[in-house]
Design an enzyme around this catalytic site. Sequence first.
Site, mmCIF file in Angstrom:
data_model
loop_
_atom_site.group_PDB
_atom_site.id
_atom_site.type_symbol
_atom_site.label_atom_id
_atom_site.label_comp_id
_atom_site.label_asym_id
_atom_site.label_seq_id
_atom_site.Cartn_x
_atom_site.Cartn_y
_atom_site.Cartn_z
ATOM 1 N N HIS A 182 -14.669 3.119 26.443
ATOM 2 C CA HIS A 182 -15.826 4.019 26.489
ATOM 3 C C HIS A 182 -16.645 4.009 25.202
ATOM 4 C CE1 HIS A 182 -13.113 6.785 24.342
ATOM 5 N NE2 HIS A 182 -14.176 7.516 24.046
ATOM 6 N N ASP A 183 -16.022 3.723 24.068
ATOM 7 C CA ASP A 183 -16.742 3.704 22.786
ATOM 8 C C ASP A 183 -16.991 2.296 22.258
ATOM 9 O OD1 ASP A 183 -17.277 6.381 22.408
ATOM 10 O OD2 ASP A 183 -15.491 6.783 21.213
ATOM 11 N N LYS A 186 -19.835 1.326 19.902
ATOM 12 C CA LYS A 186 -19.868 1.676 18.474
ATOM 13 C C LYS A 186 -19.739 0.447 17.588
ATOM 14 C CE LYS A 186 -18.497 6.508 18.837
ATOM 15 N NZ LYS A 186 -17.507 7.565 18.483
ATOM 16 N N HIS A 211 -24.826 4.354 21.386
ATOM 17 C CA HIS A 211 -23.612 3.570 21.652
ATOM 18 C C HIS A 211 -23.252 3.436 23.137
ATOM 19 C CE1 HIS A 211 -21.342 7.457 21.600
ATOM 20 N NE2 HIS A 211 -20.468 6.805 22.351
ATOM 21 N N HIS A 235 -20.466 8.614 29.742
ATOM 22 C CA HIS A 235 -19.478 9.610 29.308
ATOM 23 C C HIS A 235 -20.058 10.689 28.402
ATOM 24 C CE1 HIS A 235 -19.215 6.803 25.856
ATOM 25 N NE2 HIS A 235 -18.724 7.810 25.173
ATOM 26 N N HIS A 236 -21.330 10.552 27.999
ATOM 27 C CA HIS A 236 -21.992 11.617 27.235
ATOM 28 C C HIS A 236 -23.087 12.314 28.051
ATOM 29 C CE1 HIS A 236 -20.036 11.427 23.371
ATOM 30 N NE2 HIS A 236 -20.163 10.116 23.343
ATOM 31 N N ASP A 264 -12.577 12.656 26.822
ATOM 32 C CA ASP A 264 -13.124 12.353 25.494
ATOM 33 C C ASP A 264 -13.211 13.618 24.641
ATOM 34 O OD1 ASP A 264 -14.368 10.825 23.454
ATOM 35 O OD2 ASP A 264 -16.360 11.331 24.218
#
Length: 318
Positions: A182-183, A186, A211, A235-236, A264
Amino acid sequence: MLLNRNKEELYFEIALGEKGEKIKRYSLKVGEGIAGKVAETGIPIIENDVENNPFFTSKFDSLTSFKTKSLLCVPLVYQDEIIGVIEVINKKGKSKFSKNDLKLLQAIANQASIAIKNALLYQDLKNLFFDTIESLVSAIDAKDPYTHGHSKRVSEVAVMIAKEINNSESFLEKVKLAGLLHDIGKIGIDERILTKKDKLTQEEREIIKKHPTIGRRILEPIELLKDIIPGVEEHHERYDGSGYPKGLRGDRISLLGRIISVADVLDALTSDRPYRKGLEVELAVLEISKLSGIEFDPFIVSILNDLYKRGKLNCFGS
């Protein structure tokens, strides 16, 4: 029974019949019993009076309260490699196991060996794939000691939640991968911003918000990962539509995105940061619950609360 070469033992992969599930708890050393002898020598055995066979062991009969009278056992062989055995017990009626029975079981074993070996090779490749993903993610997380292990923990919580919705292997694998990756976006963010201990400027916050989109662009060329992109990109997003990058609302956010979002934030709240100590998991779940229907899908939040009440989240938090 399949052969574990590392342990030199046979384990029950498939066991049918009235004692099938019970017997799957046990294993057999190579050379032990008739099945163990077949695995050791590669020579099939027909036995219509097991009590007079020197190789027979009554261990499983004792453990399962089953009575073995006769059996037929042949090796599972793939390209001269013994990968296990297939065994049938207690022929129905009064007739005995015959050479025709042996030929039939050997024919089945020959086909089964190919299918089983292919399945084992596929599983090995899949394990290698997941191990590679986890290693890559660990390398990314390790850049910041305060986020080390974050993606793996998010993945674990996400899978716990997902199991309450759909326990299919395919769905759980997607959730696991989406949590791990998910990240991934970054990678494209300046490390000085990611590891900055002071308060971020508005400009720096806007850079970090990129990201999820960077993550989507990284994963798009990989056909194998196309189904998890929504979980990475969304996811954000927030349930009320105030999230980023697209401002999606409610069910327009993918199920993957809604699951990863809760997992998260749970890990973020329970993890130590330079500016604060992580919350106890009880308080973190309470904070998430306060934002049910605002930031988070109420259904996913209800599952998280249920997991907490059942003690499933005890391994998380400070």
